[in-house]
Design an enzyme around this catalytic site. Structure first.
Site, mmCIF file in Angstrom:
data_model
loop_
_atom_site.group_PDB
_atom_site.id
_atom_site.type_symbol
_atom_site.label_atom_id
_atom_site.label_comp_id
_atom_site.label_asym_id
_atom_site.label_seq_id
_atom_site.Cartn_x
_atom_site.Cartn_y
_atom_site.Cartn_z
ATOM 1 N N TYR A 53 -18.327 -6.135 4.986
ATOM 2 C CA TYR A 53 -18.579 -5.196 3.895
ATOM 3 C C TYR A 53 -19.881 -5.551 3.173
ATOM 4 C CZ TYR A 53 -13.700 -3.905 4.761
ATOM 5 O OH TYR A 53 -12.521 -3.505 5.347
ATOM 6 N N ILE A 232 -3.346 -0.964 0.796
ATOM 7 C CA ILE A 232 -4.503 -1.495 0.044
ATOM 8 C C ILE A 232 -5.488 -0.383 -0.291
ATOM 9 C CG2 ILE A 232 -4.396 -3.924 0.724
ATOM 10 C CD1 ILE A 232 -6.343 -3.184 3.071
ATOM 11 N N LYS A 234 -8.425 1.567 -1.978
ATOM 12 C CA LYS A 234 -9.645 1.141 -2.682
ATOM 13 C C LYS A 234 -9.925 2.161 -3.786
ATOM 14 C CE LYS A 234 -14.246 1.710 -3.365
ATOM 15 N NZ LYS A 234 -14.996 2.972 -3.635
ATOM 16 N N ASN A 244 -2.934 4.692 -9.021
ATOM 17 C CA ASN A 244 -2.383 4.077 -7.811
ATOM 18 C C ASN A 244 -1.313 3.040 -8.141
ATOM 19 O OD1 ASN A 244 -4.194 5.687 -6.485
ATOM 20 N ND2 ASN A 244 -5.637 4.039 -5.994
HETATM 21 P P1 NAP Z 1 -8.763 4.631 0.860
HETATM 22 O O1 NAP Z 1 -8.306 3.477 0.074
HETATM 23 O O2 NAP Z 1 -7.754 5.476 1.560
HETATM 24 O O3 NAP Z 1 -9.648 5.622 -0.049
HETATM 25 C C1 NAP Z 1 -10.651 5.192 -0.915
HETATM 26 C C2 NAP Z 1 -11.273 6.427 -1.543
HETATM 27 O O4 NAP Z 1 -10.236 7.182 -2.201
HETATM 28 C C3 NAP Z 1 -12.309 6.112 -2.611
HETATM 29 O O5 NAP Z 1 -13.316 7.107 -2.504
HETATM 30 C C4 NAP Z 1 -11.546 6.266 -3.920
HETATM 31 O O6 NAP Z 1 -12.379 6.723 -4.962
HETATM 32 C C5 NAP Z 1 -10.558 7.345 -3.559
HETATM 33 N N1 NAP Z 1 -9.307 7.197 -4.329
HETATM 34 C C6 NAP Z 1 -8.571 6.066 -4.490
HETATM 35 N N2 NAP Z 1 -7.504 6.313 -5.265
HETATM 36 C C7 NAP Z 1 -7.569 7.622 -5.599
HETATM 37 C C8 NAP Z 1 -6.759 8.465 -6.391
HETATM 38 N N3 NAP Z 1 -5.664 8.009 -6.995
HETATM 39 N N4 NAP Z 1 -7.130 9.774 -6.529
HETATM 40 C C9 NAP Z 1 -8.239 10.254 -5.927
HETATM 41 N N5 NAP Z 1 -9.050 9.501 -5.157
HETATM 42 C C10 NAP Z 1 -8.714 8.190 -5.001
HETATM 43 O O7 NAP Z 1 -9.838 4.226 1.984
HETATM 44 P P2 NAP Z 1 -10.541 2.876 2.459
HETATM 45 O O8 NAP Z 1 -11.403 2.323 1.423
HETATM 46 O O9 NAP Z 1 -11.120 3.194 3.795
HETATM 47 O O10 NAP Z 1 -9.299 1.895 2.752
HETATM 48 C C11 NAP Z 1 -8.810 0.970 1.800
HETATM 49 C C12 NAP Z 1 -9.237 -0.439 2.144
HETATM 50 O O11 NAP Z 1 -8.734 -0.820 3.418
HETATM 51 C C13 NAP Z 1 -10.739 -0.626 2.279
HETATM 52 O O12 NAP Z 1 -11.396 -0.616 1.024
HETATM 53 C C14 NAP Z 1 -10.788 -1.917 3.040
HETATM 54 O O13 NAP Z 1 -10.540 -3.014 2.166
HETATM 55 C C15 NAP Z 1 -9.647 -1.716 4.035
HETATM 56 N N6 NAP Z 1 -10.091 -1.119 5.336
HETATM 57 C C16 NAP Z 1 -9.952 -1.875 6.468
HETATM 58 C C17 NAP Z 1 -10.358 -1.380 7.688
HETATM 59 C C18 NAP Z 1 -10.207 -2.222 8.925
HETATM 60 O O14 NAP Z 1 -10.789 -1.907 9.958
HETATM 61 N N7 NAP Z 1 -9.429 -3.268 8.865
HETATM 62 C C19 NAP Z 1 -10.909 -0.078 7.797
HETATM 63 C C20 NAP Z 1 -11.002 0.682 6.625
HETATM 64 C C21 NAP Z 1 -10.578 0.161 5.415
HETATM 65 P P3 NAP Z 1 -13.084 5.759 -6.059
HETATM 66 O O15 NAP Z 1 -13.560 4.535 -5.338
HETATM 67 O O16 NAP Z 1 -14.168 6.621 -6.595
HETATM 68 O O17 NAP Z 1 -12.058 5.411 -7.122
#
Ligand code: NAP
Length: 276
Positions: A53, A232, A234, A244
């Site tokens: 990241y 998890i 973000k 959340n």
């Molecule tokens: P996510 O958590 O599904 O979505 C994050 C997005 O959703 C951000 O734009 C956030 O906005 C928004 N959001 C969060 N809560 C919200 C709510 N209550 N209402 C409206 N919008 C909301 O996607 P992700 O970041 O891809 O996945 C989460 C975590 O998983 C990552 O950050 C990372 O740590 C991990 N990950 C791991 C892998 C892997 O290959 N192992 C791949 C992807 C992700 P704001 O930020 O503007 O609040």
């Protein structure tokens, strides 16, 4: 906050915080750090990051944001597959520890499967456990056959598989999640709110209305309904973090789950594990 026991016996909250893209935009860092710390105060003390990241930038950001809070946090980082060999893995881990300003990780994951033989990675991870650098290890983006290969390679201590899983992507329910249950491997659901692209209408909204909740809270509660699964999300915005965190208290009933099944049908056959 409900907790889940890893095979190591360690309890971790089922709802944590992701950090992908955090700390990359200097102007947003302060608000992101405040949101993250607010999430910790609300019980989301499981924090997920990766050396990938921002090419280390997010770990550095976390090292600052978590100053004074390290002991309250269950800290997870992930190693690039090309760093998962016997020579490079200890160095990659040290670099993560330095950026995160800590002396150990609570969990260290292989980010995805690469070219290094799994047995070599397992040996290197176990050596890090013995050295006290990491408390436990796991994998990410491993499908059912990858877990079979991992077991054959001596990976019985694998504690977690971090996978793409949410209400709109239910493929892992077919055989991967049952296989993980059978092996005692906990699931860490990433992108649990589909990266902010959840539909604001339809079944999610209808179920949300019944509970005075939001579609995002329903999506998180859906992911957490299964034993052995944590999520998890973000969120760089405080309001999202607060929203959340409340999802952990939302219990979906049979009527809710039937409505969600109709809109987001469970898988009828194997689909390869997707990756974001
Ligand atoms: P996510 O958590 O599904 O979505 C994050 C997005 O959703 C951000 O734009 C956030 O906005 C928004 N959001 C969060 N809560 C919200 C709510 N209550 N209402 C409206 N919008 C909301 O996607 P992700 O970041 O891809 O996945 C989460 C975590 O998983 C990552 O950050 C990372 O740590 C991990 N990950 C791991 C892998 C892997 O290959 N192992 C791949 C992807 C992700 P704001 O930020 O503007 O609040």
């Amino acid at each position: 906050m409900r907790a889940l026991a890893l095979r190591t016996g360690t309890l971790i909250p089922v709802l944590g915080q992701g950090t992908w893209r955090m700390g990359e935009a200097p102007a947003a860092r302060r608000a992101e750090a405040e949101a993250l710390r607010a999430g910790i105060d609300l019980g989301m003390t499981l924090i997920d990051t990766a050396e990938m990241y921002g090419e280390g930038e997010t770990e550095t950001f976390l090292g600052e944001a978590l100053a004074g809070l390290r002991r309250r946090v269950f800290l997870v980082s992930k190693v690039y597959p090309h760093n998962a060999g016997r020579a490079r893995l200890p160095r990659a881990c040290e670099a993560s520890l330095r950026r995160l300003r800590t002396d150990h990780l609570d969990l260290y994951l292989l980010h995805w499967r690469g070219d290094v033989p799994l047995g070599e990675t397992v040996e290197a991870l176990e050596a890090l456990v013995r050295a006290g650098k990491i408390r436990a290890w796991g994998v990410s983006n491993f499908d059912t056959e990858d877990l079979d290969d991992l077991a054959e390679a001596g990976g019985a201590a694998c504690a977690v598989n971090q996978i793409l899983y949410n209400v709109t992507r239910r493929g892992p329910e077919f055989d991967l999640l049952p296989a993980m249950d059978a092996r005692g491997i906990a699931a860490m659901a990433y992108s649990p709110v589909e990266q902010g692209r959840l539909p604001g209408d339809g079944a999610l909204a209808a179920v949300a209305a019944r509970h005075g909740a939001t579609p995002y809270q329903v999506a998180l509660a859906f992911t957490l309904r299964r034993p052995g699964v944590m999520a998890i999300p973000k969120a760089g915005r405080l309001a999202h973090v607060q929203e959340n965190a409340r999802a952990a208290d939302l219990a979906l009933d049979a009527e809710d789950l039937a409505a969600l099944d109709a809109a987001f049908p469970p898988p009828r056959r194997k689909t390869p594990l997707a990756m974001l």
